[in-house]
Scaffold this motif. Structure first.
Motif, PDB file in Angstrom:
ATOM      1  N   HIS A 124      -5.426  -5.149  -7.676  1.00  0.00           N
ATOM      2  CA  HIS A 124      -5.080  -5.595  -6.337  1.00  0.00           C
ATOM      3  C   HIS A 124      -6.269  -5.509  -5.380  1.00  0.00           C
ATOM      4  O   HIS A 124      -6.915  -4.483  -5.290  1.00  0.00           O
TER       5      HIS A 124
ATOM      6  N   GLY B 283       2.390   2.465  -2.388  1.00  0.00           N
ATOM      7  CA  GLY B 283       2.236   3.166  -3.662  1.00  0.00           C
ATOM      8  C   GLY B 283       3.235   2.729  -4.712  1.00  0.00           C
ATOM      9  O   GLY B 283       3.462   3.452  -5.692  1.00  0.00           O
ATOM     10  N   LYS B 284       3.797   1.532  -4.552  1.00  0.00           N
ATOM     11  CA  LYS B 284       4.843   1.057  -5.470  1.00  0.00           C
ATOM     12  C   LYS B 284       4.288   0.860  -6.884  1.00  0.00           C
ATOM     13  O   LYS B 284       4.836   1.401  -7.855  1.00  0.00           O
ATOM     14  N   SER B 285       3.217   0.072  -6.973  1.00  0.00           N
ATOM     15  CA  SER B 285       2.675  -0.228  -8.312  1.00  0.00           C
ATOM     16  C   SER B 285       2.247   1.050  -9.023  1.00  0.00           C
ATOM     17  O   SER B 285       2.498   1.223 -10.221  1.00  0.00           O
ATOM     18  N   THR B 286       1.585   1.939  -8.271  1.00  0.00           N
ATOM     19  CA  THR B 286       1.115   3.188  -8.875  1.00  0.00           C
ATOM     20  C   THR B 286       2.301   3.991  -9.408  1.00  0.00           C
ATOM     21  O   THR B 286       2.260   4.533 -10.519  1.00  0.00           O
TER      22      THR B 286
ATOM     23  N   ILE C 129      -1.138  11.500  -7.143  1.00  0.00           N
ATOM     24  CA  ILE C 129      -1.453  11.796  -8.545  1.00  0.00           C
ATOM     25  C   ILE C 129      -2.902  11.388  -8.776  1.00  0.00           C
ATOM     26  O   ILE C 129      -3.173  10.196  -8.943  1.00  0.00           O
TER      27      ILE C 129
ATOM     28  N   GLY D 265       0.808  -1.232   0.000  1.00  0.00           N
ATOM     29  CA  GLY D 265       0.000   0.000   0.000  1.00  0.00           C
ATOM     30  C   GLY D 265       0.833   1.271   0.000  1.00  0.00           C
ATOM     31  O   GLY D 265       0.274   2.370   0.027  1.00  0.00           O
TER      32      GLY D 265
ATOM     33  N   ARG E 266      -7.646   1.773  -1.211  1.00  0.00           N
ATOM     34  CA  ARG E 266      -7.697   0.784  -2.294  1.00  0.00           C
ATOM     35  C   ARG E 266      -8.946  -0.079  -2.165  1.00  0.00           C
ATOM     36  O   ARG E 266      -9.604  -0.391  -3.152  1.00  0.00           O
TER      37      ARG E 266
HETATM   38  N1  LIG Z   1       0.746   8.529  -5.870  1.00  0.00           N
HETATM   39  C1  LIG Z   1      -0.480   8.139  -5.639  1.00  0.00           C
HETATM   40  N2  LIG Z   1      -1.515   8.972  -5.833  1.00  0.00           N
HETATM   41  C2  LIG Z   1      -2.748   8.577  -5.590  1.00  0.00           C
HETATM   42  N3  LIG Z   1      -3.085   7.374  -5.127  1.00  0.00           N
HETATM   43  C3  LIG Z   1      -2.106   6.500  -4.922  1.00  0.00           C
HETATM   44  C4  LIG Z   1      -0.772   6.829  -5.160  1.00  0.00           C
HETATM   45  N4  LIG Z   1      -0.022   5.777  -4.833  1.00  0.00           N
HETATM   46  C5  LIG Z   1      -0.860   4.843  -4.421  1.00  0.00           C
HETATM   47  N5  LIG Z   1      -2.116   5.264  -4.475  1.00  0.00           N
HETATM   48  C6  LIG Z   1      -3.293   4.528  -4.093  1.00  0.00           C
HETATM   49  O1  LIG Z   1      -2.987   3.796  -2.907  1.00  0.00           O
HETATM   50  C7  LIG Z   1      -3.435   2.458  -3.008  1.00  0.00           C
HETATM   51  C8  LIG Z   1      -2.229   1.532  -2.884  1.00  0.00           C
HETATM   52  O2  LIG Z   1      -1.332   1.822  -3.920  1.00  0.00           O
HETATM   53  P1  LIG Z   1      -0.506   0.687  -4.660  1.00  0.00           P
HETATM   54  O3  LIG Z   1      -1.359  -0.453  -5.058  1.00  0.00           O
HETATM   55  O4  LIG Z   1       0.254   1.374  -5.735  1.00  0.00           O
HETATM   56  O5  LIG Z   1       0.465   0.258  -3.494  1.00  0.00           O
HETATM   57  P2  LIG Z   1       1.544  -0.896  -3.486  1.00  0.00           P
HETATM   58  O6  LIG Z   1       2.669  -0.393  -2.695  1.00  0.00           O
HETATM   59  O7  LIG Z   1       1.827  -1.336  -4.865  1.00  0.00           O
HETATM   60  O8  LIG Z   1       0.772  -2.019  -2.680  1.00  0.00           O
HETATM   61  P3  LIG Z   1       1.069  -3.607  -2.675  1.00  0.00           P
HETATM   62  O9  LIG Z   1       2.448  -3.808  -2.211  1.00  0.00           O
HETATM   63  O10 LIG Z   1       0.055  -4.136  -1.709  1.00  0.00           O
HETATM   64  O11 LIG Z   1       0.857  -4.069  -4.076  1.00  0.00           O
HETATM   65  C9  LIG Z   1      -4.107   2.335  -4.337  1.00  0.00           C
HETATM   66  O12 LIG Z   1      -5.510   2.438  -4.145  1.00  0.00           O
HETATM   67  C10 LIG Z   1      -3.589   3.505  -5.142  1.00  0.00           C
HETATM   68  O13 LIG Z   1      -4.566   3.955  -6.045  1.00  0.00           O
END
Ligand SMILES: Nc1ncnc2c1ncn2[C@@H]1O[C@H](COP(=O)(O)OP(=O)(O)OP(=O)(O)O)[C@@H](O)[C@H]1O
Length: 628
Positions: free
Chosen positions: A578, A482-485, A613, A480, A569
């Motif tokens: 996810h 925000g890595k994937s985003t 973003i 969570g 999320r």
């Molecule tokens: N920069 C951002 N701006 C707006 N929303 C974001 C941003 N980064 C993440 N989010 C939101 O936060 C939530 C978690 O983000 P994300 O899935 O990218 O996290 P993650 O680190 O990849 O999580 P995981 O390790 O569980 O896959 C999502 O709902 C995403 O839309």
């Protein structure tokens, strides 16, 4: 004159006492009685003794609070032999019997098939003559001592007499209402709260004029409610005023994880007074934190009913807003909770709209989904004016020992944050109902409103996010964070491939994907949490074998931010990508986490900060709400 009137109607006057009818077959005489019955069943039948004047009007006997109705509106004299009641209007405004409308001082005979309206064709009554007693709960009619024909031999029973206090939730003392600070009104043995301001300690007093004003306004509301035409859609729009038409019947609605109860008589308003239920309106009878069964509840403070009635009388719509996660967890049956809500409202005797969040998501406080539903879909189209609204709840973030006899800290701050998310005034139950001074409270560590959208995205700023030659980028960060985003926004469009356990399943497959990408001369990001040396070393080894550099992107979102994002999320999940992870997984990351270092084999470590973003302003607004 009185006797003459009876004679004019061909009625023989019978003085005092009950009429004995002729003996029955078993030789025992049967007693005939006359009762005045409220058509609306607002109270138990009132006994009308034979030949004795009984005055009735606005007051505790009739529960009529309509100021147009005099306290001595009519005098009623029953004639058992002729099965009729002589009605004399004493008050200024007209009462009526059947089609006949009376003036002050006029009388009429009323028969069993006729309806008496106490005033202005409101407050209907019929009379009934019965040979066997219906055992009324209240024998509350006042014997008119001034009646020329009355010689009172037996006082009216007061055993179960309803007093004004039943209606207004305060005890009576010669025209002044003294609020009791024990819970006697709810049969509780709870101790009276010790920590009170002097005014509350002394017992708040309010006088008759205040009470009458509330009663007058409430009466108006009740009449409006009574006039409401039954409609298929109880929340139909029908007024341009700041109050809507009263809801005509009780109804439950279901909107996904939201249950909504419209109590008959609920009226839309631009002014909303919201209340949490558990710990605010009610508490457990058992003294346990959680109720042991559906009946384990009592009104929290004796002041609650009066305060709610006061709000209604002042034009507020009163709503209850409660989180009941037990429903989606299968621990609480919806029918059981619905019955409890209805029992509470029956006990309070007021029209309230009730919102129940049955699970996680946008409806769960502190997120404002229930409030938004109210504003957009459940207020008859009447615009809610935030500046005229308030919310009361016990989840207020108060620390342990927040008051001398309050040792436990609040289990959460969700009620206070709910009000903050909406932007309306907030009170704890003690502040609102008891007038206690504001208590200290702890604010959550993470405040989503403070995230800077134009903050620095990464450190050091001199670094480059992407590389022109093949490389491996290993992410490290909470679920969570925000890595994937981030990768989707900044790296994948630049030609980077992505290996992710969520899509590939195992770390072995991620390693294989990494090797394959490098063989094709492509750069790749490893979008996993990678908290420890072991998980990271697999990809550093890949890079070494391929002779390319490995860099680490450390996502700096804190655990609170990560949990917030994770809840966000969940709220915005569209079925793709996810699903949310639970807090245990997030906590486990923290336990395993080892700060990455160049000594592991990284050529560079970048810190990636959370910079929002959002393309959709609604999503942005939702992300800015406190979510726990
Ligand atoms: N920069 C951002 N701006 C707006 N929303 C974001 C941003 N980064 C993440 N989010 C939101 O936060 C939530 C978690 O983000 P994300 O899935 O990218 O996290 P993650 O680190 O990849 O999580 P995981 O390790 O569980 O896959 C999502 O709902 C995403 O839309």
């Amino acid at each position: 004159m009185f006797q003459q009137e009876w004679k004019d109607h061909g009625i023989r006057l019978v003085d005092g006492g009950r009429r004995k009818t002729p003996a029955c077959a078993d030789g025992k005489s049967v007693e005939m009685k006359c009762y005045l019955r409220s058509v609306d069943a607002k109270h138990s039948p009132i006994a009308l003794p034979d030949g004795k004047g009984v005055t009735l009007g606005r007051g505790p006997e009739t529960l009529v609070t309509d100021r147009k109705c005099s306290k001595t509106q009519v005098e009623l004299v029953a004639n058992l032999e002729n099965r009729a009641v002589h009605v004399t209007q004493l008050g200024a405004n007209p009462c009526s019997v059947g089609e006949a409308v009376l003036k002050k001082g006029e009388s009429i005979l009323m028969k069993e098939d006729q309806t008496l309206f106490l005033v202005n064709r409101l407050h209907p009554y019929t009379v009934m003559f019965k040979e066997d007693s219906p055992k009324p709960a209240a024998d509350t009619g006042k014997i008119n001592k001034k009646s020329p024909k009355n010689t009172i031999t037996e006082p009216p029973s007061t055993s179960s007499k309803k007093t004004i206090t039943d209606f207004f939730g305060a005890s009576t003392s010669k025209g002044k209402r003294r609020i009791q600070h024990d819970n006697t009104s709810t049969g509780s043995s709870n101790k009276k709260p010790k920590y009170q301001d002097p005014k509350a300690e002394a017992g708040e007093e309010w006088d008759d004029s205040e009470e009458e004003e509330i009663a007058r306004k409430l009466s108006h509301l009740q009449e409006t409610a009574a006039k409401a035409k039954p409609s298929e859609n109880p929340s139909q729009v029908s007024s341009t005023d700041e109050r809507g038409v009263a809801c005509s019947k009780d109804s439950w609605e279901e909107h996904g994880k939201l249950l909504l109860f419209n109590k008959k008589g609920v009226q839309a308003s631009s002014k909303i007074a919201g209340f949490d239920i558990d710990g605010t309106i009610i508490t457990t009878k058992s003294g346990r934190v959680f109720p042991v069964n559906a009946d384990d509840w009592k009104i929290l403070y004796p002041e609650v009913p009066r305060k709610l009635k006061e709000l209604l009388a002042n034009g507020y719509k009163v709503i209850f807003i409660t989180n009941q996660m037990g429903i989606s967890r299968g621990k609480l049956k919806p029918e059981v909770f619905k019955a409890k809500v209805e029992a509470i409202l029956d006990h309070l005797g007021i029209p309230v709209q009730v919102f129940v969040a049955t699970g996680m998501g946008i409806y769960r406080k502190p997120v404002t989904g229930m409030w938004d539903h109210l504003c957009n879909k459940a207020n008859d189209g009447i615009e809610v004016k935030k500046e005229d609204c308030l919310y009361v709840g016990d989840a207020a973030g108060r620390p342990a020992n927040w008051a001398p006899d309050r040792k436990k800290k609040d289990f959460s701050c969700s009620d206070r944050l709910f009000a903050l998310n909406i932007g309306i005034k907030f009170f704890t139950p003690e502040e609102f109902f008891l007038g206690w001074k504001k208590a200290a409270f702890n604010f959550p560590v993470f405040d989503p409103r403070t995230i800077n959208p134009s903050g620095q995205l990464y450190e050091p700023p001199s670094a480059s996010l992407v590389s022109p030659s093949p490389e491996v980028v290993v992410a490290v960060g909470f679920p969570g964070a925000g890595k994937s985003t981030f990768f989707k926004e900044h790296m994948i469009p630049k030609g980077y491939e992505c290996a992710n356990r969520d899509t590939l399943g195992t770390w072995q497959k991620c390693v294989a994907a990494c090797e394959a990408a490098l063989k094709r001369g492509k750069s790749i990001v490893i979008d996993n949490t990678n908290p420890d040396l072991e998980s990271r070393s697999r990809y550093i080894d890949c890079a070494k074998k391929a002779g390319v550099p490995a860099r680490c992107f450390l996502f700096t979102a804190t655990i609170e931010e990560a949990k917030h994002n994770n809840r966000f999320r969940e709220m915005t999940y569209t079925g793709k990508g996810h699903v949310s992870v639970n807090d245990m997984v997030i906590n486990s990351y923290r336990t395993k986490f080892v700060e990455p270092s160049a000594s592991e084999g990284f050529s560079e470590i970048l810190k990636i900060h959370f910079v929002p973003i959002f393309k959709d302003p609604e999503l942005q607004a939702l992300h800015q709400q406190f979510s726990e």
